[in-house]
Write a protein that holds these residues in place. Structure first.
Motif, PDB file in Angstrom:
ATOM      1  N   THR A   1      -0.720 -13.549  -8.230  1.00 44.28           N
ATOM      2  CA  THR A   1      -0.791 -13.229  -9.655  1.00 44.28           C
ATOM      3  C   THR A   1       0.426 -12.404 -10.044  1.00 44.28           C
ATOM      4  O   THR A   1       0.795 -11.480  -9.326  1.00 44.28           O
ATOM      5  CB  THR A   1      -2.088 -12.434  -9.939  1.00 44.28           C
ATOM      6  OG1 THR A   1      -3.201 -13.189  -9.465  1.00 44.28           O
ATOM      7  CG2 THR A   1      -2.267 -12.164 -11.416  1.00 44.28           C
ATOM      8  N   PRO A   2       1.058 -12.696 -11.167  1.00 44.52           N
ATOM      9  CA  PRO A   2       2.208 -11.899 -11.596  1.00 44.52           C
ATOM     10  C   PRO A   2       1.820 -10.440 -11.824  1.00 44.52           C
ATOM     11  O   PRO A   2       0.668 -10.128 -12.103  1.00 44.52           O
ATOM     12  CB  PRO A   2       2.625 -12.547 -12.918  1.00 44.52           C
ATOM     13  CG  PRO A   2       2.008 -13.891 -12.927  1.00 44.52           C
ATOM     14  CD  PRO A   2       0.760 -13.786 -12.102  1.00 44.52           C
ATOM     15  N   SER A   3       2.806  -9.560 -11.706  1.00 44.52           N
ATOM     16  CA  SER A   3       2.590  -8.135 -11.994  1.00 44.52           C
ATOM     17  C   SER A   3       3.812  -7.607 -12.744  1.00 44.52           C
ATOM     18  O   SER A   3       4.859  -8.249 -12.773  1.00 44.52           O
ATOM     19  CB  SER A   3       2.379  -7.348 -10.702  1.00 44.52           C
ATOM     20  OG  SER A   3       3.562  -7.333  -9.928  1.00 44.52           O
ATOM     21  N   SER A   4       3.680  -6.421 -13.308  1.00 49.62           N
ATOM     22  CA  SER A   4       4.769  -5.865 -14.109  1.00 49.62           C
ATOM     23  C   SER A   4       6.011  -5.569 -13.274  1.00 49.62           C
ATOM     24  O   SER A   4       7.113  -5.546 -13.799  1.00 49.62           O
ATOM     25  CB  SER A   4       4.315  -4.603 -14.843  1.00 49.62           C
ATOM     26  OG  SER A   4       3.954  -3.612 -13.916  1.00 49.62           O
TER      27      SER A   4
ATOM     28  N   MET B   1      -8.234   2.364  -2.986  1.00 48.79           N
ATOM     29  CA  MET B   1      -7.240   2.032  -1.956  1.00 48.79           C
ATOM     30  C   MET B   1      -7.809   2.382  -0.582  1.00 48.79           C
ATOM     31  O   MET B   1      -8.310   3.487  -0.374  1.00 48.79           O
ATOM     32  CB  MET B   1      -5.961   2.826  -2.184  1.00 48.79           C
ATOM     33  CG  MET B   1      -5.268   2.498  -3.478  1.00 48.79           C
ATOM     34  SD  MET B   1      -3.849   3.578  -3.762  1.00 48.79           S
ATOM     35  CE  MET B   1      -2.786   3.112  -2.409  1.00 48.79           C
ATOM     36  N   ILE B   2      -7.710   1.441   0.356  1.00 56.40           N
ATOM     37  CA  ILE B   2      -8.218   1.655   1.704  1.00 56.40           C
ATOM     38  C   ILE B   2      -7.402   0.803   2.670  1.00 56.40           C
ATOM     39  O   ILE B   2      -6.870  -0.252   2.282  1.00 56.40           O
ATOM     40  CB  ILE B   2      -9.725   1.320   1.797  1.00 56.40           C
ATOM     41  CG1 ILE B   2     -10.311   1.750   3.147  1.00 56.40           C
ATOM     42  CG2 ILE B   2      -9.987  -0.151   1.495  1.00 56.40           C
ATOM     43  CD1 ILE B   2     -11.831   1.743   3.188  1.00 56.40           C
ATOM     44  N   GLU B   3      -7.319   1.250   3.910  1.00 50.94           N
ATOM     45  CA  GLU B   3      -6.634   0.464   4.923  1.00 50.94           C
ATOM     46  C   GLU B   3      -7.285  -0.920   4.989  1.00 50.94           C
ATOM     47  O   GLU B   3      -8.512  -1.037   5.038  1.00 50.94           O
ATOM     48  CB  GLU B   3      -6.733   1.135   6.294  1.00 50.94           C
ATOM     49  CG  GLU B   3      -6.126   2.518   6.367  1.00 50.94           C
ATOM     50  CD  GLU B   3      -7.100   3.659   6.094  1.00 50.94           C
ATOM     51  OE1 GLU B   3      -8.039   3.480   5.264  1.00 50.94           O
ATOM     52  OE2 GLU B   3      -6.924   4.731   6.710  1.00 50.94           O
ATOM     53  N   ALA B   4      -6.473  -1.964   4.986  1.00 59.95           N
ATOM     54  CA  ALA B   4      -7.000  -3.331   4.960  1.00 59.95           C
ATOM     55  C   ALA B   4      -7.878  -3.630   6.169  1.00 59.95           C
ATOM     56  O   ALA B   4      -8.858  -4.373   6.049  1.00 59.95           O
ATOM     57  CB  ALA B   4      -5.857  -4.333   4.876  1.00 59.95           C
ATOM     58  N   ASP B   5      -7.564  -3.020   7.315  1.00 58.01           N
ATOM     59  CA  ASP B   5      -8.395  -3.282   8.489  1.00 58.01           C
ATOM     60  C   ASP B   5      -9.741  -2.562   8.421  1.00 58.01           C
ATOM     61  O   ASP B   5     -10.581  -2.728   9.299  1.00 58.01           O
ATOM     62  CB  ASP B   5      -7.654  -2.957   9.789  1.00 58.01           C
ATOM     63  CG  ASP B   5      -7.230  -1.506   9.918  1.00 58.01           C
ATOM     64  OD1 ASP B   5      -7.511  -0.682   9.016  1.00 58.01           O
ATOM     65  OD2 ASP B   5      -6.599  -1.180  10.944  1.00 58.01           O
TER      66      ASP B   5
ATOM     67  N   TYR C   1      -0.633  -5.407  -2.822  1.00 52.83           N
ATOM     68  CA  TYR C   1       0.613  -5.272  -3.573  1.00 52.83           C
ATOM     69  C   TYR C   1       1.775  -5.247  -2.594  1.00 52.83           C
ATOM     70  O   TYR C   1       1.618  -4.818  -1.443  1.00 52.83           O
ATOM     71  CB  TYR C   1       0.609  -3.985  -4.407  1.00 52.83           C
ATOM     72  CG  TYR C   1      -0.314  -4.060  -5.592  1.00 52.83           C
ATOM     73  CD1 TYR C   1       0.148  -4.473  -6.833  1.00 52.83           C
ATOM     74  CD2 TYR C   1      -1.659  -3.714  -5.480  1.00 52.83           C
ATOM     75  CE1 TYR C   1      -0.689  -4.546  -7.925  1.00 52.83           C
ATOM     76  CE2 TYR C   1      -2.501  -3.781  -6.567  1.00 52.83           C
ATOM     77  CZ  TYR C   1      -2.018  -4.192  -7.782  1.00 52.83           C
ATOM     78  OH  TYR C   1      -2.864  -4.265  -8.862  1.00 52.83           O
ATOM     79  N   PRO C   2       2.958  -5.674  -3.008  1.00 57.89           N
ATOM     80  CA  PRO C   2       4.109  -5.752  -2.104  1.00 57.89           C
ATOM     81  C   PRO C   2       4.508  -4.426  -1.445  1.00 57.89           C
ATOM     82  O   PRO C   2       4.979  -4.423  -0.320  1.00 57.89           O
ATOM     83  CB  PRO C   2       5.239  -6.267  -2.990  1.00 57.89           C
ATOM     84  CG  PRO C   2       4.565  -6.980  -4.103  1.00 57.89           C
ATOM     85  CD  PRO C   2       3.270  -6.250  -4.320  1.00 57.89           C
ATOM     86  N   GLY C   3       4.280  -3.293  -2.111  1.00 55.60           N
ATOM     87  CA  GLY C   3       4.706  -2.011  -1.557  1.00 55.60           C
ATOM     88  C   GLY C   3       4.165  -1.736  -0.170  1.00 55.60           C
ATOM     89  O   GLY C   3       4.898  -1.343   0.732  1.00 55.60           O
ATOM     90  N   ALA C   4       2.872  -1.962   0.029  1.00 59.73           N
ATOM     91  CA  ALA C   4       2.243  -1.733   1.334  1.00 59.73           C
ATOM     92  C   ALA C   4       1.907  -3.047   2.028  1.00 59.73           C
ATOM     93  O   ALA C   4       1.388  -3.046   3.140  1.00 59.73           O
ATOM     94  CB  ALA C   4       0.974  -0.905   1.171  1.00 59.73           C
ATOM     95  N   GLY C   5       2.183  -4.144   1.382  1.00 53.94           N
ATOM     96  CA  GLY C   5       1.892  -5.445   1.982  1.00 53.94           C
ATOM     97  C   GLY C   5       0.408  -5.619   2.247  1.00 53.94           C
ATOM     98  O   GLY C   5      -0.423  -5.263   1.424  1.00 53.94           O
ATOM     99  N   ARG C   6       0.104  -6.138   3.405  1.00 53.09           N
ATOM    100  CA  ARG C   6      -1.292  -6.409   3.784  1.00 53.09           C
ATOM    101  C   ARG C   6      -1.932  -5.223   4.503  1.00 53.09           C
ATOM    102  O   ARG C   6      -3.002  -5.355   5.065  1.00 53.09           O
ATOM    103  CB  ARG C   6      -1.355  -7.636   4.693  1.00 53.09           C
ATOM    104  CG  ARG C   6      -0.850  -8.908   4.056  1.00 53.09           C
ATOM    105  CD  ARG C   6      -1.921  -9.513   3.246  1.00 53.09           C
ATOM    106  NE  ARG C   6      -1.450 -10.668   2.512  1.00 53.09           N
ATOM    107  CZ  ARG C   6      -2.219 -11.695   2.268  1.00 53.09           C
ATOM    108  NH1 ARG C   6      -3.443 -11.727   2.689  1.00 53.09           N
ATOM    109  NH2 ARG C   6      -1.745 -12.694   1.563  1.00 53.09           N
TER     110      ARG C   6
ATOM    111  N   GLN D   1       1.110  -9.751  -7.114  1.00 54.68           N
ATOM    112  CA  GLN D   1       0.076  -9.222  -6.234  1.00 54.68           C
ATOM    113  C   GLN D   1      -0.749 -10.394  -5.747  1.00 54.68           C
ATOM    114  O   GLN D   1      -0.825 -11.428  -6.411  1.00 54.68           O
ATOM    115  CB  GLN D   1      -0.809  -8.197  -6.964  1.00 54.68           C
ATOM    116  CG  GLN D   1      -1.614  -8.793  -8.097  1.00 54.68           C
ATOM    117  CD  GLN D   1      -2.592  -7.824  -8.704  1.00 54.68           C
ATOM    118  OE1 GLN D   1      -3.392  -7.217  -8.004  1.00 54.68           O
ATOM    119  NE2 GLN D   1      -2.544  -7.662 -10.025  1.00 54.68           N
ATOM    120  N   THR D   2      -1.342 -10.255  -4.594  1.00 56.85           N
ATOM    121  CA  THR D   2      -2.237 -11.280  -4.073  1.00 56.85           C
ATOM    122  C   THR D   2      -3.660 -10.793  -4.288  1.00 56.85           C
ATOM    123  O   THR D   2      -4.047  -9.743  -3.767  1.00 56.85           O
ATOM    124  CB  THR D   2      -1.981 -11.531  -2.579  1.00 56.85           C
ATOM    125  OG1 THR D   2      -0.613 -11.938  -2.409  1.00 56.85           O
ATOM    126  CG2 THR D   2      -2.902 -12.610  -2.044  1.00 56.85           C
TER     127      THR D   2
END
Length: 154
Positions: free
Chosen positions: A61-64, A43-47, A85-90, A69-70
């Motif tokens: 892609t589907p997730s549980s 896990m790392i900051e997307a920027d 993942y949707p929790g933290a978005g992009r 998730q993208t």
């Protein structure tokens, strides 16, 4: 700094900082998606994920969780490079450690969803392992927590 790529080399990237935290996820969804015992995501900051060459394709892609998730994949060899993942978005990228040029530099900080791990997989000594997800305030370093909190506050 860690660099990585897909199998064919069309897409190359660089992580410009250390990961916040690295998961070995043993859930059945990750087993199916990777075709092996677990996913290993840094896990790392997307920027802090810098694209060096190519342009990954985004695949929902589907997730549980039901939220999906993208996954960013090479458009030619289709290797998964990182996901959101949707929790933290992009804001946070989950980089597939196996795509790094030196995957040994990012060992797992924790094994999660071990309640569904494959029975023959032996968890290593000295690495936390939990049956489901976990509380990051318990396992993350103070520095990683501060980086994540600053990111999510933006």
């Amino acid at each position: 700094m860690h660099e990585g790529r897909c199998t064919c080399g069309k897409v190359r990237y660089r992580m410009t900082d250390r990961p916040l935290f690295t998961h070995a996820c043993h859930c059945t969804w990750c087993q199916r998606e990777t075709g092996t015992a677990h996913a290993l995501n840094a896990m790392i900051e997307a920027d802090k994920v810098e694209l060096l060459s190519g342009q990954p394709a985004e695949v929902l892609t589907p997730s549980s969780s039901g939220k999906g998730q993208t996954i960013l994949r090479c458009p030619d060899c289709h290797v998964a490079l990182w996901s959101y993942y949707p929790g933290a978005g992009r804001k946070i990228a989950f980089v597939r450690v196996g795509t790094l040029d030196d995957p040994g530099a990012c060992p797992p900080d924790i094994h999660i969803f071990t309640s569904t791990k494959l029975p023959w997989y032996v968890l290593p000594d000295g690495v936390p392992a939990v049956p489901g997800y976990y509380d990051r305030n318990v396992y993350w370093s103070a520095g990683a927590l501060a980086r994540c909190d600053a990111l999510l506050a933006r």
